[in-house]
Motif scaffolding. Structure first.
Motif, PDB file in Angstrom:
ATOM      1  N   THR A  90       0.829  -1.209   0.000  1.00 26.93           N
ATOM      2  CA  THR A  90       0.000   0.000   0.000  1.00 26.93           C
ATOM      3  C   THR A  90       0.862   1.258   0.000  1.00 26.93           C
ATOM      4  OG1 THR A  90      -1.755  -1.167   1.191  1.00 26.93           O
ATOM      5  CG2 THR A  90      -1.800   1.229   1.255  1.00 26.93           C
ATOM      6  N   ALA A  91       1.970   1.232   0.739  1.00 32.65           N
ATOM      7  CA  ALA A  91       2.799   2.426   0.893  1.00 32.65           C
ATOM      8  C   ALA A  91       3.783   2.632  -0.247  1.00 32.65           C
ATOM      9  CB  ALA A  91       3.566   2.346   2.213  1.00 32.65           C
ATOM     10  N   LEU A  92       4.223   1.540  -0.915  1.00 32.89           N
ATOM     11  CA  LEU A  92       5.348   1.650  -1.846  1.00 32.89           C
ATOM     12  C   LEU A  92       4.979   1.414  -3.305  1.00 32.89           C
ATOM     13  CD1 LEU A  92       8.032  -0.306   0.239  1.00 32.89           C
ATOM     14  CD2 LEU A  92       7.460   2.132   0.331  1.00 32.89           C
ATOM     15  N   ARG A  93       3.773   0.958  -3.576  1.00 31.02           N
ATOM     16  CA  ARG A  93       3.424   0.620  -4.958  1.00 31.02           C
ATOM     17  C   ARG A  93       3.357   1.849  -5.852  1.00 31.02           C
ATOM     18  NH1 ARG A  93       1.623   0.398  -9.396  1.00 31.02           N
ATOM     19  NH2 ARG A  93       0.668  -1.372 -10.491  1.00 31.02           N
ATOM     20  N   ALA A  94       2.752   2.930  -5.388  1.00 29.43           N
ATOM     21  CA  ALA A  94       2.567   4.108  -6.242  1.00 29.43           C
ATOM     22  C   ALA A  94       3.886   4.736  -6.696  1.00 29.43           C
ATOM     23  CB  ALA A  94       1.690   5.147  -5.535  1.00 29.43           C
ATOM     24  N   PRO A  95       4.902   4.883  -5.837  1.00 32.20           N
ATOM     25  CA  PRO A  95       6.165   5.459  -6.323  1.00 32.20           C
ATOM     26  C   PRO A  95       6.822   4.651  -7.430  1.00 32.20           C
ATOM     27  CG  PRO A  95       6.077   5.525  -3.931  1.00 32.20           C
ATOM     28  CD  PRO A  95       4.913   4.699  -4.372  1.00 32.20           C
ATOM     29  N   LEU A  96       6.476   3.368  -7.554  1.00 32.01           N
ATOM     30  CA  LEU A  96       7.058   2.528  -8.596  1.00 32.01           C
ATOM     31  C   LEU A  96       6.343   2.664  -9.940  1.00 32.01           C
ATOM     32  CD1 LEU A  96       7.566  -0.720  -6.488  1.00 32.01           C
ATOM     33  CD2 LEU A  96       9.389   0.724  -7.409  1.00 32.01           C
ATOM     34  N   GLN A  97       5.180   3.325  -9.957  1.00 28.19           N
ATOM     35  CA  GLN A  97       4.382   3.357 -11.180  1.00 28.19           C
ATOM     36  C   GLN A  97       5.113   3.970 -12.373  1.00 28.19           C
ATOM     37  OE1 GLN A  97       1.362   1.720 -11.491  1.00 28.19           O
ATOM     38  NE2 GLN A  97       1.959   2.027 -13.629  1.00 28.19           N
ATOM     39  N   PRO A  98       5.896   5.038 -12.233  1.00 23.13           N
ATOM     40  CA  PRO A  98       6.622   5.551 -13.409  1.00 23.13           C
ATOM     41  C   PRO A  98       7.515   4.506 -14.050  1.00 23.13           C
ATOM     42  CG  PRO A  98       6.655   7.168 -11.648  1.00 23.13           C
ATOM     43  CD  PRO A  98       6.078   5.917 -11.057  1.00 23.13           C
ATOM     44  N   MET A  99       8.163   3.671 -13.225  1.00 24.55           N
ATOM     45  CA  MET A  99       8.988   2.597 -13.767  1.00 24.55           C
ATOM     46  C   MET A  99       8.131   1.557 -14.475  1.00 24.55           C
ATOM     47  SD  MET A  99       9.631  -0.820 -12.773  1.00 24.55           S
ATOM     48  CE  MET A  99       9.295  -0.772 -11.026  1.00 24.55           C
ATOM     49  N   LEU A 100       6.976   1.229 -13.903  1.00 27.25           N
ATOM     50  CA  LEU A 100       6.080   0.247 -14.510  1.00 27.25           C
ATOM     51  C   LEU A 100       5.519   0.766 -15.828  1.00 27.25           C
ATOM     52  CD1 LEU A 100       4.270  -0.906 -11.243  1.00 27.25           C
ATOM     53  CD2 LEU A 100       6.087  -2.091 -12.482  1.00 27.25           C
ATOM     54  N   ASP A 101       5.240   2.065 -15.884  1.00 27.80           N
ATOM     55  CA  ASP A 101       4.777   2.659 -17.146  1.00 27.80           C
ATOM     56  C   ASP A 101       5.854   2.521 -18.219  1.00 27.80           C
ATOM     57  OD1 ASP A 101       2.400   3.403 -15.952  1.00 27.80           O
ATOM     58  OD2 ASP A 101       3.043   5.461 -15.552  1.00 27.80           O
ATOM     59  N   PRO A 191      -3.524   1.337  -3.069  1.00 30.34           N
ATOM     60  CA  PRO A 191      -2.221   1.956  -2.807  1.00 30.34           C
ATOM     61  C   PRO A 191      -2.341   3.463  -2.621  1.00 30.34           C
ATOM     62  CG  PRO A 191      -2.036   0.359  -4.569  1.00 30.34           C
ATOM     63  CD  PRO A 191      -3.498   0.488  -4.280  1.00 30.34           C
ATOM     64  N   ASP A 192      -1.508   4.002  -1.759  1.00 34.34           N
ATOM     65  CA  ASP A 192      -1.507   5.433  -1.476  1.00 34.34           C
ATOM     66  C   ASP A 192      -0.925   6.184  -2.666  1.00 34.34           C
ATOM     67  OD1 ASP A 192      -1.312   7.984  -0.511  1.00 34.34           O
ATOM     68  OD2 ASP A 192       0.044   7.502   1.149  1.00 34.34           O
ATOM     69  N   GLU A 193      -1.772   6.833  -3.425  1.00 38.42           N
ATOM     70  CA  GLU A 193      -1.322   7.522  -4.637  1.00 38.42           C
ATOM     71  C   GLU A 193      -0.460   8.737  -4.331  1.00 38.42           C
ATOM     72  OE1 GLU A 193      -1.641   6.413  -7.643  1.00 38.42           O
ATOM     73  OE2 GLU A 193      -2.815   4.671  -6.982  1.00 38.42           O
TER      74      GLU A 193
END
Length: 366
Positions: A90-101, A191-193
């Motif tokens: 929940t705490a760390l998923r959103a910061p990884l989204q640019p990499m996933l994109d 996840p915390d956006e």
């Protein structure tokens, strides 16, 4: 001037964070958090990785944590499957989204016609209806978007929707083809956006420090972490390695003496210890590093002696005999072979409890 950290001191500091100097008596969910997650491309390695680190670990412990949803298996660092705590997800998923994109670039021409703004809401609705395998998701999306490559549709959903894999009662927690659920449905919260990458970097340092910005980037897949570390600098300890590169660490993190005993340990395939740094010499020499990865990019299981990766290993079970085969990079002293044999037999008893005989051998080509 920053204090200098020698190679063995870096090794022992990292092993201490990774619970590899001594097995620790901690709950499984806490262990996974302290380890910064466990890479889980396949379901079995996290069980072996926890056995080698947690005192008294039983497979049922991880099964229970998966089913009470305190641990989840989901796409995280480097766009790969990891076992992480629900709280960290929940705490760390959103910061990884640019990499996933960015990971969508691997689709190349297969992404022609892919409109994420159209596809992702449909995928969300499908997964809100019920848990589904990716074969189901791709087939249903293809009905709605027949002009788009089905693999592109599946990859986009996997990278861009927060999903978790649904555990079963299979021996290693998951079947060959798993169902997926929306994280918000499974965990109970999305996840915390608004989460920033600072928390991700601090979790990394706790598990793998002292480390450089390049190390943190290699572990996470995220670029630009030098700026994040610079912002965190006032609250961190700063060291230098033997080449003069800056290393950051948490002030109260363990940094044992470089001569601290390091017992024989077996790491499973894809273990994060051998993947979590850009400079991996703190664990494995540059000369031996190529031997860790197969042609199809599998990361081999490794064993540690005196804290460093000294070879790879494999396990097989035939006719009630379970065999663990060592493939050393170089000849090992008898003391190492004795310790590795004892530890290897214990691992075999855990992984293959139904076998009547548990044998550790050294491969002739090792």
């Amino acid at each position: 001037m920053a204090n200098t950290f020698g190679l063995r001191a870096l090794n022992r500091a990292t092993l201490a964070r990774q619970m590899l100097l001594a097995r620790e008596d901690v709950p499984v969910s806490e262990a996974v958090e302290r380890l910064g997650g466990l890479q889980a491309q396949e379901p079995r390695p996290p069980y072996l990785g926890l056995w080698t680190r947690v005192a008294g670990f039983q497979a049922a412990d991880l099964h229970a944590a998966l089913h009470d949803r305190s641990l989840v298996r989901a796409t995280m660092m480097r766009g790969t499957l990891h076992l992480v705590s629900a709280a960290d997800y929940t705490a760390l998923r959103a910061p990884l989204q640019p990499m996933l994109d960015t990971a969508l670039r691997v689709l190349g021409k297969r992404a022609e016609g892919l409109d994420l703004d159209a596809v992702l809401p449909v995928a969300r609705e499908l997964l809100l209806e019920r848990q589904r395998t990716f074969n189901e998701v791709r087939a249903l999306l293809r009905e709605r978007f027949p002009e788009v490559d089905d693999r592109a549709l599946g990859h986009a959903v996997r990278m861009c929707l927060p999903l978790v894999m649904v555990p079963t009662q299979d021996r290693w927690g998951f079947p060959r083809t798993s169902e997926f659920a929306l994280a918000e449905s499974w965990v109970g919260t999305a996840p915390d956006e608004k989460a920033a990458p600072e928390a991700l970097v601090l979790r990394y340092l706790a598990a793998f420090g002292p480390a450089s910005a390049a190390d943190a980037q290699a572990w996470s897949g995220l670029p630009g972490l030098a700026e994040v570390l610079d912002g965190l600098r006032p609250g961190l300890r700063v060291f230098a390695d033997e080449r003069g590169r800056e290393l950051f660490d948490l002030p109260d993190a363990p940094r044992p003496d470089e001569d601290a005993p390091a017992p024989a340990r077996f790491l499973p395939e894809f273990d994060s210890l051998v993947l979590a740094h850009a400079d991996r010499t703190r664990v494995i020499s540059d000369a031996h590093r190529p031997a860790l990865t197969t042609k199809n990019l599998r990361v081999r299981a490794t064993f540690l002696w005196d804290g460093f990766a000294c070879g790879t290993w494999e396990m097989e079970s035939r006719r009630k005999t379970a065999t663990l085969r060592l493939r050393p990079f170089e000849p090992l002293p008898q003391e190492a072979l004795d310790d590795l044999t004892a530890e290897g037999r214990a691992l075999l008893r855990f992984a293959e409890p139904d076998a009547k005989d548990h044998v550790v051998t050294v491969a002739e080509d090792g």
